[in-house]
Design a protein around this motif. Sequence first.
Motif, mmCIF file in Angstrom:
data_model
loop_
_atom_site.group_PDB
_atom_site.id
_atom_site.type_symbol
_atom_site.label_atom_id
_atom_site.label_comp_id
_atom_site.label_asym_id
_atom_site.label_seq_id
_atom_site.Cartn_x
_atom_site.Cartn_y
_atom_site.Cartn_z
ATOM 1 N N TYR A 21 38.263 13.224 -79.621
ATOM 2 C CA TYR A 21 37.596 12.739 -80.822
ATOM 3 C C TYR A 21 36.426 13.658 -81.142
ATOM 4 C CZ TYR A 21 40.063 8.194 -80.708
ATOM 5 O OH TYR A 21 41.005 7.211 -80.738
ATOM 6 N N TYR A 79 32.063 -6.837 -80.754
ATOM 7 C CA TYR A 79 33.190 -6.022 -81.231
ATOM 8 C C TYR A 79 34.468 -6.847 -81.131
ATOM 9 C CZ TYR A 79 34.578 -5.418 -76.328
ATOM 10 O OH TYR A 79 34.984 -5.635 -75.052
ATOM 11 N N ALA A 127 34.258 -0.108 -87.489
ATOM 12 C CA ALA A 127 34.505 1.025 -88.372
ATOM 13 C C ALA A 127 34.669 0.532 -89.794
ATOM 14 C CB ALA A 127 35.760 1.778 -87.925
ATOM 15 N N TRP A 128 34.160 1.325 -90.733
ATOM 16 C CA TRP A 128 34.327 1.024 -92.154
ATOM 17 C C TRP A 128 35.330 2.009 -92.736
ATOM 18 C CZ3 TRP A 128 32.567 -3.282 -94.203
ATOM 19 C CH2 TRP A 128 31.397 -3.876 -93.711
ATOM 20 N N SER A 129 36.080 1.562 -93.717
ATOM 21 C CA SER A 129 36.936 2.490 -94.453
ATOM 22 C C SER A 129 36.054 3.302 -95.393
ATOM 23 C CB SER A 129 37.999 1.723 -95.253
ATOM 24 O OG SER A 129 37.390 0.826 -96.170
ATOM 25 N N THR A 130 36.556 4.424 -95.869
ATOM 26 C CA THR A 130 35.767 5.299 -96.733
ATOM 27 C C THR A 130 36.253 5.235 -98.181
ATOM 28 O OG1 THR A 130 37.229 7.161 -96.203
ATOM 29 C CG2 THR A 130 35.252 6.890 -94.865
ATOM 30 N N THR A 197 29.026 7.095 -84.074
ATOM 31 C CA THR A 197 29.739 7.241 -82.802
ATOM 32 C C THR A 197 30.780 8.348 -82.897
ATOM 33 O OG1 THR A 197 31.211 5.393 -83.407
ATOM 34 C CG2 THR A 197 29.284 4.887 -82.045
ATOM 35 N N MET A 199 34.626 9.976 -84.718
ATOM 36 C CA MET A 199 35.577 9.973 -85.816
ATOM 37 C C MET A 199 36.853 10.676 -85.365
ATOM 38 S SD MET A 199 34.087 12.917 -88.376
ATOM 39 C CE MET A 199 33.760 14.586 -87.815
#
Length: 268
Positions: A21, A79, A127-130, A197, A199
């Motif tokens: 990662y 989480y 995590a968020w979507s973009t 963190t 990606m």
Amino acid sequence: MAFAYAMNVDKVIQKVLRGDYYRLKQAYQGYGEYTDESIEARPYDIDKVMELMTASGWARGADGIWEKEGKRFSVEVSYSFDEITERLVVLKEEAKKAGVEIRIQKLDNSSAYKKFLEKKHDVAMMAWSTSFHPRYWQTYHSDNAHKPQTNNITNTDNKDLDEVIDRYHNSLDEEERKVLSRKIQRMLHDQANFVPTMMVPYFRQAYWRWWRLPTPPGTKHATDLFDPFDDSLFWYDKARHAETKKAMKKKKAFEPVTIIDETFKPKG
């Protein structure tokens, strides 16, 4: 900010994720001129944690955790995905060396989502979507703070930041929006309410030789090479399919082909 310096994300990437990662630099990385490329994620730095905490009047307790006026630097991290557990265990052990106690709370997806949106968490690991362009209002404007069911899960309430977000939101001038976007990112970084963190800016796929791909094989926004609804470009080669089927019947094998395309590989 001390919490950010106590997170050994690089060790998680190297030891748990085997270097597969990348370290995320900030929440809005990858938007070209809309991104402030000078922003870097804060590294793991025990000395920096000590400097910040002692300057704020904290001292190490008997068990090494920072204490002040009866309070401990103890944080619950919530989480919902099983694969995060091993990562959090490493972060927990490394944070303890820096004097920060992490308490891990595993929830099911619906419970975690409900907790985050109701602002009842200490720290959310998620995590968020973009989107195609940076969006700030829903996540960091005070209009969405101190109330449930909004995406401002950090409860950011900063009037100076609001003013820049409003200008960005209302501007129709692209160059102005780029300048404002970079300014917002710097303000968010200085606020330290988000710890970048990791990606995964790539994907791997296997496919039969009768499926054909262009060069490069994917677009910048693709997350799958063979999804017609996800910026994918591919076509079916009828002749190759027939050739392959014929070879299968004759027990003939074609050499496997490995394609590594780094057209859109992140810099650094």
